[in-house]
Design an enzyme around this catalytic site. Structure first.
Site, mmCIF file in Angstrom:
data_model
loop_
_atom_site.group_PDB
_atom_site.id
_atom_site.type_symbol
_atom_site.label_atom_id
_atom_site.label_comp_id
_atom_site.label_asym_id
_atom_site.label_seq_id
_atom_site.Cartn_x
_atom_site.Cartn_y
_atom_site.Cartn_z
ATOM 1 N N LYS A 22 0.833 -1.211 0.000
ATOM 2 C CA LYS A 22 0.000 0.000 0.000
ATOM 3 C C LYS A 22 0.868 1.262 0.000
ATOM 4 C CE LYS A 22 -1.738 1.552 4.116
ATOM 5 N NZ LYS A 22 -1.376 2.950 4.409
ATOM 6 N N ASN A 23 1.870 1.289 0.889
ATOM 7 C CA ASN A 23 2.628 2.541 1.069
ATOM 8 C C ASN A 23 3.658 2.784 -0.034
ATOM 9 O OD1 ASN A 23 1.068 3.137 3.230
ATOM 10 N ND2 ASN A 23 2.579 2.555 4.786
ATOM 11 N N ARG A 93 -4.745 10.726 4.516
ATOM 12 C CA ARG A 93 -3.700 11.745 4.596
ATOM 13 C C ARG A 93 -2.702 11.657 3.458
ATOM 14 N NH1 ARG A 93 -3.260 13.925 9.463
ATOM 15 N NH2 ARG A 93 -1.131 14.483 8.961
ATOM 16 N N CYS A 117 -5.373 13.143 13.345
ATOM 17 C CA CYS A 117 -5.429 11.736 12.949
ATOM 18 C C CYS A 117 -5.533 10.897 14.213
ATOM 19 C CB CYS A 117 -4.146 11.414 12.192
ATOM 20 S SG CYS A 117 -3.928 9.697 11.786
ATOM 21 N N ARG A 122 0.447 14.475 13.513
ATOM 22 C CA ARG A 122 0.941 14.297 12.151
ATOM 23 C C ARG A 122 0.917 15.572 11.293
ATOM 24 N NH1 ARG A 122 -1.352 8.719 9.788
ATOM 25 N NH2 ARG A 122 0.501 8.884 8.489
ATOM 26 N N PRO A 123 1.706 16.572 11.676
ATOM 27 C CA PRO A 123 1.768 17.793 10.861
ATOM 28 C C PRO A 123 2.453 17.523 9.515
ATOM 29 C CG PRO A 123 3.470 17.830 12.553
ATOM 30 C CD PRO A 123 2.649 16.597 12.812
ATOM 31 N N VAL A 124 2.312 18.478 8.573
ATOM 32 C CA VAL A 124 2.992 18.340 7.272
ATOM 33 C C VAL A 124 3.922 19.543 7.038
ATOM 34 C CG1 VAL A 124 1.302 16.811 6.162
ATOM 35 C CG2 VAL A 124 0.959 19.296 6.071
ATOM 36 N N ASP A 125 4.400 20.129 8.158
ATOM 37 C CA ASP A 125 5.250 21.315 8.051
ATOM 38 C C ASP A 125 6.522 21.056 7.240
ATOM 39 O OD1 ASP A 125 5.756 19.578 10.270
ATOM 40 O OD2 ASP A 125 7.184 21.037 11.074
ATOM 41 N N LEU A 126 7.083 19.850 7.350
ATOM 42 C CA LEU A 126 8.344 19.579 6.639
ATOM 43 C C LEU A 126 8.122 19.473 5.134
ATOM 44 C CD1 LEU A 126 9.835 17.019 9.208
ATOM 45 C CD2 LEU A 126 10.338 19.461 8.993
ATOM 46 N N ASP A 307 4.379 0.458 12.154
ATOM 47 C CA ASP A 307 3.208 -0.197 11.548
ATOM 48 C C ASP A 307 3.061 -1.659 11.972
ATOM 49 O OD1 ASP A 307 2.633 2.159 10.301
ATOM 50 O OD2 ASP A 307 3.349 1.569 8.318
ATOM 51 N N VAL A 329 7.362 6.815 17.228
ATOM 52 C CA VAL A 329 7.067 7.555 15.986
ATOM 53 C C VAL A 329 5.790 8.385 16.111
ATOM 54 C CG1 VAL A 329 6.712 7.357 13.497
ATOM 55 C CG2 VAL A 329 8.295 5.797 14.646
ATOM 56 N N ARG A 399 -8.641 -0.534 4.528
ATOM 57 C CA ARG A 399 -7.742 0.471 3.940
ATOM 58 C C ARG A 399 -6.402 -0.144 3.578
ATOM 59 N NH1 ARG A 399 -7.522 6.003 7.147
ATOM 60 N NH2 ARG A 399 -6.130 6.296 5.385
HETATM 61 N N1 EPU Z 1 6.305 14.654 10.989
HETATM 62 C C1 EPU Z 1 6.388 15.997 11.291
HETATM 63 N N2 EPU Z 1 6.286 16.903 10.268
HETATM 64 C C2 EPU Z 1 6.102 16.521 8.977
HETATM 65 C C3 EPU Z 1 6.002 15.148 8.665
HETATM 66 C C4 EPU Z 1 6.118 14.231 9.704
HETATM 67 O O1 EPU Z 1 6.561 16.377 12.445
HETATM 68 O O2 EPU Z 1 5.991 17.398 8.089
HETATM 69 C C5 EPU Z 1 6.409 13.662 12.081
HETATM 70 C C6 EPU Z 1 5.113 12.843 12.281
HETATM 71 O O3 EPU Z 1 4.172 13.521 13.077
HETATM 72 C C7 EPU Z 1 5.655 11.567 12.923
HETATM 73 C C8 EPU Z 1 7.032 11.405 12.258
HETATM 74 O O4 EPU Z 1 7.366 12.680 11.717
HETATM 75 O O5 EPU Z 1 5.848 11.770 14.297
HETATM 76 C C9 EPU Z 1 7.075 10.378 11.146
HETATM 77 O O6 EPU Z 1 5.969 10.551 10.273
HETATM 78 P P1 EPU Z 1 6.072 10.250 8.718
HETATM 79 O O7 EPU Z 1 5.957 11.536 7.984
HETATM 80 O O8 EPU Z 1 7.240 9.380 8.422
HETATM 81 O O9 EPU Z 1 4.729 9.420 8.475
HETATM 82 P P2 EPU Z 1 3.889 9.448 7.161
HETATM 83 O O10 EPU Z 1 4.783 9.663 6.012
HETATM 84 O O11 EPU Z 1 2.721 10.346 7.336
HETATM 85 C C10 EPU Z 1 4.113 6.923 6.540
HETATM 86 C C11 EPU Z 1 3.183 5.775 6.321
HETATM 87 C C12 EPU Z 1 2.582 5.362 7.658
HETATM 88 C C13 EPU Z 1 3.731 4.951 8.590
HETATM 89 C C14 EPU Z 1 4.727 6.115 8.736
HETATM 90 C C15 EPU Z 1 5.940 5.757 9.552
HETATM 91 C C16 EPU Z 1 2.384 6.142 4.071
HETATM 92 C C17 EPU Z 1 1.276 6.500 3.165
HETATM 93 N N3 EPU Z 1 2.132 6.184 5.392
HETATM 94 O O12 EPU Z 1 3.336 7.969 7.108
HETATM 95 O O13 EPU Z 1 1.762 4.234 7.408
HETATM 96 O O14 EPU Z 1 3.214 4.623 9.857
HETATM 97 O O15 EPU Z 1 5.167 6.527 7.430
HETATM 98 O O16 EPU Z 1 6.600 4.683 9.013
HETATM 99 O O17 EPU Z 1 3.464 5.811 3.619
HETATM 100 C C18 EPU Z 1 0.026 2.716 7.882
HETATM 101 O O18 EPU Z 1 0.294 2.138 6.812
HETATM 102 O O19 EPU Z 1 -0.754 2.237 8.736
HETATM 103 C C19 EPU Z 1 0.632 4.009 8.169
HETATM 104 C C20 EPU Z 1 0.155 4.836 9.092
#
Ligand code: EPU
Length: 425
Positions: A22-23, A93, A117, A122-126, A307, A329, A399
Site C-alpha cells: 500500500k505505502n 492523509r 489523525c 501528524r503535521p505536514v510542516d516539513l 506499523d 514515531v 484500507r
Molecule cells: N512529521 C512531522 N512533520 C512533517 C512530517 C512528519 O513532524 O511534516 C512527524 C510525524 O508527526 C511523525 C514522524 O514525523 O511523528 C514520522 O511521520 P512520517 O511523515 O514518516 O509518516 P507518514 O509519512 O505520514 C508513513 C506511512 C505510515 C507509517 C509512517 C511511519 C504512508 C502512506 N504512510 O506515514 O503508514 O506509519 O510513514 O513509518 O506511507 C500505515 O500504513 O498504517 C501508516 C500509518
C-alpha cells in the site's frame, strides 16, 4: 456497518500470497502525475486507500483503465484541475502526496491540510518548508495549502529536521523536474521510498542514494510514460507471520523475500519461532510452542516499524513473560490496548511505553477498531482468544489489508464478515 466475527483458539497453518505494498502504491500512483505519457502500474493492491487516491486523480481529470488483476494504466495528460479537496484528504492523509508532483509539473496545487489523525497530530510542516526551499510560493488559507511557482522549481539542499516517509517522497517527486540538483539530507530509508525512486528513474528521472539518508536528485526536463511493478507489502507479510507466531502455527508467505523484513523477522525469531526463507518466500513455524515475550522499540527503517507495533502488542499479550513496547514515531498509537484489556490482556500504559505481561489466554469480547494497524492487532489477538470476538469498524482494516478474511480463512481461521445495519458509528 461491517464487522468481523472471529471464533478463536485455532492455530494458523498454510500458505498465502502477499499483495503489493500500500505505502509504495500510493506515492507511485501520485507520481504518475509527473509523466508526460501513459503509465502502467501492476501489483497494485485492491484496497480502500487505493480507491481513494484513484478517486482523487480522477477528480483532477486523469483517465484510467484498470483490468481484473489491478494493472492500472493512467493517462496524466487529461488533467484539468489541481485541487485535492478536504472531503478526500480527510479520509486519507496520503493525498498530500499530490502536492510535489502538481507543483513540479503544472506549477500550481491547492491541497487541503490533512488535519488530525487517530494515531497522532501528524503535521505536514516539513513537506511545506521543503517545497518553499525548492522555490514554491506557499500560503495556508482556510484549511488549504495554496502552492505555486513561476517557471520551474529549483534544486536545493534540504536538511529534514525529522525523518519523514511521505515528506521525503513528496520532495523527491517535486525535485525530479526541478532545475538543478536537490540533496535531501536525513531522508527516510524505507523500502517504499526506494521503490518510488526506482519507478521515477524508470520514467527518466535521475535519483541516486534512495535507501540511504542522503538522496541526490538531478532535475530533468521531462519524465516519460512507462511500466512498473509495485514491491510486496512487508507489513502485510509481517502481520500474517505474527499471527502464525501468536496462534502457535506454521505459515508461509509467498511473493516476498526476507530482506525487506529484517527487523520484524529478528523479533519473530526471538519469540522462539523457526524461520526459513528464500528470495520468494518466508515461513514461520512455532512447532506448537507458546511465543516468548519480546521488547519492541519503534523507529524509522531499518529499525522496527511502528506499523507492526499493534500486532506485536497482541503477540506479547499472550506470550510467556513480560515485555516493554516503546512507540517512538506517533504519540497516540496505543488505542488497541484498551480494547485488548477488555479481552483480558494484562497491559499497563506509561507514556509512550506499554508494559505487557503475557496471560495464558484471552477471552472473546466486542471490540472496536480505531485505525488500520490497531485493527490488525485486534484481529490477530482474536484468533487466539477463547470464544467469539466481534471486531467493529473494520473499514479501517480494508484500507490496508487486501482480502484479509479470505487469506485468514485459507489459513484455517474462523472469521466471517457481517453487515450489521443496526450499528451506527
Ligand atoms: N512529521 C512531522 N512533520 C512533517 C512530517 C512528519 O513532524 O511534516 C512527524 C510525524 O508527526 C511523525 C514522524 O514525523 O511523528 C514520522 O511521520 P512520517 O511523515 O514518516 O509518516 P507518514 O509519512 O505520514 C508513513 C506511512 C505510515 C507509517 C509512517 C511511519 C504512508 C502512506 N504512510 O506515514 O503508514 O506509519 O510513514 O513509518 O506511507 C500505515 O500504513 O498504517 C501508516 C500509518
Amino acid at each position: 456497518m461491517e464487522q468481523f466475527i472471529i471464533n478463536g483458539d485455532t492455530p494458523l497453518f498454510g500458505e498465502i500470497k502477499i499483495s503489493g505494498a500500500k505505502n509504495a502504491a500510493l506515492p507511485i500512483l501520485t507520481a504518475s502525475l509527473l509523466a508526460d505519457g501513459p503509465v502502467t502500474i501492476s501489483n497494485v493492491p485492491h484496497l480502500h486507500d487505493v480507491t481513494t487516491i484513484m478517486t482523487l486523480l480522477a477528480k483532477m481529470g486523469l483517465e484510467f483503465t484498470v483490468d481484473e488483476q489491478m494493472n492500472i494504466e493512467i493517462d496524466p495528460n487529461t488533467i484539468n484541475d489541481f485541487t485535492a479537496p478536504y472531503e478526500l484528504v480527510k479520509t486519507m492523509r496520503a493525498s498530500i502526496l499530490v502536492l510535489g508532483p502538481l507543483l513540479a509539473r503544472h506549477g500550481e496545487a491547492c491541497v487541503s491540510l490533512p488535519g488530525g489523525c487517530a494515531i497522532g497530530s501528524r503535521p505536514v510542516d516539513l513537506h511545506i518548508e521543503g517545497m518553499k526551499a525548492l522555490g514554491a510560493d506557499i500560503t495556508v488559507d482556510n484549511g488549504y495549502i495554496h502552492a505555486s511557482v513561476k517557471g520551474r522549481l529549483h534544486g536545493a539542499t534540504i536538511n529534514l529536521e525529522k525523518i519523514t516517509v511521505t515528506g521525503t517522497e513528496n520532495l523527491m517527486m517535486a525535485a525530479t523536474l526541478a532545475k538543478g540538483t536537490t540533496v535531501l539530507k536525513n531522508a527516510a530509508k524505507e523500502p517504499e521510498v526506494i521503490d518510488l525512486a526506482n519507478f521515477l528513474n524508470t520514467l527518466g528521472a535521475d535519483i541516486r542514494g534512495a535507501g540511504t539518508h542522503t538522496i541526490t536528485i538531478h532535475g530533468v526536463d521531462r519524465l516519460t510514460g512507462g511500466q512498473y511493478r509495485v514491491l510486496p507489502d512487508r507489513i502485510e507479510a509481517g502481520t500474517y507471520l505474527a499471527a502464525a507466531a501468536l496462534t502457535r502455527g506454521r505459515v508461509k508467505v509467498k511473493g516476498i523475500g526476507p530482506d525487506l523484513m529484517d527487523s520484524i523477522l529478528c523479533k519473530l525469531a526471538d519469540t522462539g519461532a523457526h524461520i526459513s526463507s528464500n528470495c520468494g518466500w518466508v515461513e514461520l513455524d512455532m512447532q506448537g510452542n507458546r511465543p516468548k515475550a519480546v521488547d519492541i522499540n519503534t523507529a524509522p527503517y531499518p529499525a522496527f516499524p511502528t506499523d507492526m507495533q499493534a500486532q506485536f502488542v497482541a503477540l506479547n499479550a499472550l506470550a510467556e513473560g513480560t515485555s516493554t513496547v516503546i512507540e517512538n514515531v506517533f504519540e497516540n498509537r496505543f488505542m488497541h490496548i484498551q480494547e485488548m484489556q477488555r479481552m483480558g490482556a494484562n497491559i499497563k500504559l506509561e507514556g509512550n511505553t506499554a508494559i505487557c505481561t503475557g496471560v495464558d489466554s484471552l477471552n472473546g469480547a466486542p471490540v472496536m477498531a480505531t485505525d488500520l494497524r490497531a485493527s490488525a492487532g485486534l484481529v490477530i489477538a482474536s484468533l487466539m482468544a477463547k470464544g467469539e470476538t466481534v471486531v467493529d469498524r473494520i473499514y479501517h482494516i480494508d484500507r490496508g489489508y487486501e482480502c484479509i478474511e479470505e487469506k485468514l480463512s485459507m489459513l484455517g481461521a474462523k472469521i466471517q464478515r457481517i453487515n450489521n445495519k443496526n450499528i451506527k458509528s
